[in-house]
Motif scaffolding. Structure first.
Motif, PDB file in Angstrom:
ATOM      1  N   LYS A 150       0.853  -1.285   0.099  1.00 46.46           N
ATOM      2  CA  LYS A 150      -0.010   0.004  -0.079  1.00 46.46           C
ATOM      3  C   LYS A 150       0.778   1.293  -0.010  1.00 46.46           C
ATOM      4  O   LYS A 150       0.553   2.201  -0.409  1.00 46.46           O
ATOM      5  CB  LYS A 150      -1.044   0.133   1.278  1.00 46.46           C
ATOM      6  N   VAL A 151       2.009   1.349   0.779  1.00 43.68           N
ATOM      7  CA  VAL A 151       2.561   2.391   0.842  1.00 43.68           C
ATOM      8  C   VAL A 151       3.408   2.603  -0.516  1.00 43.68           C
ATOM      9  O   VAL A 151       3.758   3.742  -0.978  1.00 43.68           O
ATOM     10  CB  VAL A 151       3.720   2.120   1.987  1.00 43.68           C
ATOM     11  N   ILE A 152       3.807   1.629  -0.998  1.00 47.34           N
ATOM     12  CA  ILE A 152       4.885   1.845  -2.160  1.00 47.34           C
ATOM     13  C   ILE A 152       3.984   1.937  -3.514  1.00 47.34           C
ATOM     14  O   ILE A 152       3.980   2.919  -4.384  1.00 47.34           O
ATOM     15  CB  ILE A 152       5.549   0.407  -2.506  1.00 47.34           C
ATOM     16  N   ARG A 153       2.779   1.393  -3.371  1.00 46.23           N
ATOM     17  CA  ARG A 153       1.662   2.149  -4.449  1.00 46.23           C
ATOM     18  C   ARG A 153       1.420   3.502  -4.164  1.00 46.23           C
ATOM     19  O   ARG A 153       1.170   4.350  -5.385  1.00 46.23           O
ATOM     20  CB  ARG A 153       0.696   1.033  -4.410  1.00 46.23           C
ATOM     21  N   ARG A 154       1.394   3.884  -2.966  1.00 49.21           N
ATOM     22  CA  ARG A 154       0.768   5.408  -2.961  1.00 49.21           C
ATOM     23  C   ARG A 154       1.852   6.287  -3.018  1.00 49.21           C
ATOM     24  O   ARG A 154       1.909   7.289  -3.621  1.00 49.21           O
ATOM     25  CB  ARG A 154       0.508   5.684  -1.269  1.00 49.21           C
ATOM     26  N   PHE A 155       3.288   5.967  -2.720  1.00 44.38           N
ATOM     27  CA  PHE A 155       4.269   6.923  -3.058  1.00 44.38           C
ATOM     28  C   PHE A 155       5.492   6.619  -4.093  1.00 44.38           C
ATOM     29  O   PHE A 155       6.356   7.414  -4.422  1.00 44.38           O
ATOM     30  CB  PHE A 155       5.063   7.060  -1.458  1.00 44.38           C
ATOM     31  N   GLY A 156       5.558   5.139  -4.445  1.00 41.38           N
ATOM     32  CA  GLY A 156       6.521   4.956  -5.235  1.00 41.38           C
ATOM     33  C   GLY A 156       7.846   4.201  -4.549  1.00 41.38           C
ATOM     34  O   GLY A 156       7.992   4.615  -3.563  1.00 41.38           O
ATOM     35  N   THR A 157       8.366   3.478  -5.324  1.00 44.56           N
ATOM     36  CA  THR A 157       9.603   2.670  -4.850  1.00 44.56           C
ATOM     37  C   THR A 157      10.771   3.711  -4.152  1.00 44.56           C
ATOM     38  O   THR A 157      11.462   3.440  -3.459  1.00 44.56           O
ATOM     39  CB  THR A 157      10.196   1.811  -5.705  1.00 44.56           C
ATOM     40  N   GLY A 158      11.056   4.771  -5.232  1.00 42.34           N
ATOM     41  CA  GLY A 158      12.203   5.544  -5.152  1.00 42.34           C
ATOM     42  C   GLY A 158      11.947   6.227  -3.622  1.00 42.34           C
ATOM     43  O   GLY A 158      12.716   6.498  -2.784  1.00 42.34           O
ATOM     44  N   LYS A 159      10.632   6.808  -3.739  1.00 41.05           N
ATOM     45  CA  LYS A 159      10.369   7.695  -2.346  1.00 41.05           C
ATOM     46  C   LYS A 159      10.478   6.766  -1.033  1.00 41.05           C
ATOM     47  O   LYS A 159      11.195   7.397   0.160  1.00 41.05           O
ATOM     48  CB  LYS A 159       9.112   8.418  -2.459  1.00 41.05           C
ATOM     49  N   VAL A 160       9.858   5.585  -1.222  1.00 44.57           N
ATOM     50  CA  VAL A 160       9.726   4.953  -0.168  1.00 44.57           C
ATOM     51  C   VAL A 160      11.115   4.367   0.379  1.00 44.57           C
ATOM     52  O   VAL A 160      11.770   4.358   1.581  1.00 44.57           O
ATOM     53  CB  VAL A 160       8.882   3.604  -0.312  1.00 44.57           C
ATOM     54  N   THR A 161      12.033   4.126  -0.774  1.00 43.78           N
ATOM     55  CA  THR A 161      13.373   3.744  -0.248  1.00 43.78           C
ATOM     56  C   THR A 161      14.126   4.791   0.400  1.00 43.78           C
ATOM     57  O   THR A 161      14.832   4.869   1.208  1.00 43.78           O
ATOM     58  CB  THR A 161      14.114   3.399  -1.709  1.00 43.78           C
ATOM     59  N   ALA A 162      14.070   6.280  -0.190  1.00 43.74           N
ATOM     60  CA  ALA A 162      14.938   7.217   0.237  1.00 43.74           C
ATOM     61  C   ALA A 162      14.174   7.316   1.685  1.00 43.74           C
ATOM     62  O   ALA A 162      15.303   7.781   2.729  1.00 43.74           O
ATOM     63  CB  ALA A 162      14.567   8.474  -0.676  1.00 43.74           C
ATOM     64  N   VAL A 163      13.052   7.404   1.895  1.00 45.03           N
ATOM     65  CA  VAL A 163      12.661   8.158   3.288  1.00 45.03           C
ATOM     66  C   VAL A 163      12.893   6.888   4.421  1.00 45.03           C
ATOM     67  O   VAL A 163      13.117   7.150   5.340  1.00 45.03           O
ATOM     68  CB  VAL A 163      11.050   8.149   3.233  1.00 45.03           C
ATOM     69  N   SER A 164      12.673   5.622   3.794  1.00 48.41           N
ATOM     70  CA  SER A 164      12.927   4.351   4.731  1.00 48.41           C
ATOM     71  C   SER A 164      14.503   4.435   5.359  1.00 48.41           C
ATOM     72  O   SER A 164      14.873   4.313   6.173  1.00 48.41           O
ATOM     73  CB  SER A 164      12.854   3.320   4.128  1.00 48.41           C
TER      74      SER A 164
END
Length: 387
Positions: A61-75
């Motif tokens: 759900k998180v990746i679909r909402r924000f995208g892999t790039g943003k999720v990886t950077a924020v994580s």
């Protein structure tokens, strides 16, 4: 463009491995400075694992909402902040609170990047990706040991935290590349079947095999790594210093095996690589069980790592093949959750067995995990939902 992104992903997996072995390396000094019991390391470990499990379950759900790039950077930013927080903390409760973002960040990165590589790159890159995790996990204790010689575990966490910060800058700078690639698969994200819940995923043919294969693989790997030194000391009469060095052979075997597996996967399928790895582990555990010299025990530890090496990355990479590209993120998220659940539960379970029965059961416990893993992977091998 894809090559640049692959280099960034490799660097991200080194970053993912760096914190994994820090706590264990630093704890002999940390617990005295914090004035807590030595057993409290388990509490921090459980908090991190729970955060990882939760973020893995909700990653789709998180990746679909924000995208892999943003999720990886924020994580990675979350893990960097947590590690820098560790470096200034002298309070155990504060460390437990910092462990929450550390676990949440690790789980999101793991699920996001594993799925991205499974969809966009060949199987050999998945194996090399996890080889880079092993490099990170090996470098972490080396950096920490340098600072422990100065009795400054906080400087070790601070150094790793700053390394993570450098990666955060690189990840945020690369967001335009991520967006361009993810835009091409937006139709995949809009499919309603790719957002199924856990109960719905369990109804898919072969999903139980996929989830349990990860559970029993991680039971084998994590128990082998955690209890190997104790088995050597209390069952084989080997000194703690030598046992600590010998158990590193297991992790060296995993790192070396994943490097070699990357080349073999150019010609050999994922299913065959899993079977080859399981065969090597079978022979290795027999060497542990038989009353042979300590030289064979060292060989067995290294070859167990080599046998384990292809299993995890191959199971991930064949997920889109088995369940379809549209389902892969949801499936991999749950697979990661099952993996971390096993890491949380199974080593302590063997600890109870060792404490109440005998630590000599160590290779037999690993063998049972192997048998269950083989049953699950063979069941999964016959599944084909992708069509």
């Amino acid at each position: 463009m894809m090559t640049i992104l692959l280099v960034i992903i490799y660097a991200s997996f080194i970053s993912l491995g760096l914190p994994d072995s820090l706590l264990g390396s630093a704890w002999p000094l940390m617990y005295m400075d914090l004035q807590v019991s030595v057993s409290y390391a388990g509490i921090i470990s459980i908090v991190v694992s729970c955060g990882t499990i939760i973020s893995s379950f909700f990653s789709v759900k998180v990746i679909r909402r924000f995208g892999t790039g943003k999720v990886t950077a924020v994580s990675v930013l979350m893990t960097a902040i947590a590690l820098l927080g560790f470096s200034v903390s002298r309070n155990f409760i504060f460390l437990c609170l910092l462990s929450i973002p550390l676990g949440l960040g690790a789980g999101s990165v793991d699920a996001a990047l594993n799925n991205f590589v499974a969809l966009h790159y060949k199987a050999r890159h998945m194996s090399w990706l996890h080889c880079f995790w092993g490099i990170g996990a090996s470098i972490g204790p080396i950096i920490m040991s340098y600072y422990l010689n100065k009795r400054s575990w906080s400087s070790g966490f601070r150094t790793i935290g700053f390394i993570q910060c450098v990666l955060v800058v690189i990840l945020f700078a690369s967001l335009p590349i991520w967006k361009k690639i993810e835009k091409n698969q937006s139709d995949m994200n809009d499919d309603e079947n790719s957002d199924l819940g856990f109960r719905e995923l369990l109804k898919i043919e072969g999903s139980k095999y996929a989830f349990l294969a990860f559970f029993f693989y991680c039971s084998l790997e994590s128990t082998c790594g955690l209890w190997g030194s104790s088995f050597m000391v209390f069952n084989r009469g080997i000194s703690p210093e030598i046992a600590a060095r010998w158990i590193s052979l297991f992790y060296m075997g995993i790192t070396f095996g994943r490097f070699i597996s990357g080349f073999l996967m150019i010609k050999v399928s994922c299913s065959k690589m899993i079977q080859i790895g399981q065969g090597i582990v079978t022979v290795s555990l027999l060497l542990m069980i038989l009353p042979l010299s300590d030289m064979f025990l060292r060989i067995a530890l290294f070859s167990t790592g080599v046998g384990c090496a292809p299993v995890f990355p191959c199971l991930i990479h064949q997920t889109p093949e088995k369940f379809g590209a549209k389902m892969s993120q949801a499936m991999i998220g749950v697979q990661m959750a099952c993996a971390y659940t096993s890491i949380t539960l199974m080593p302590p379970l063997f600890g109870l067995i060792a404490d109440n029965i005998s630590i000599s059961l160590y290779p037999y416990f690993l063998f049972i995990s192997l048998i269950f893993m083989i049953v699950m992977t063979e069941g999964l091998r016959k599944v084909d939902n992708a069509a």
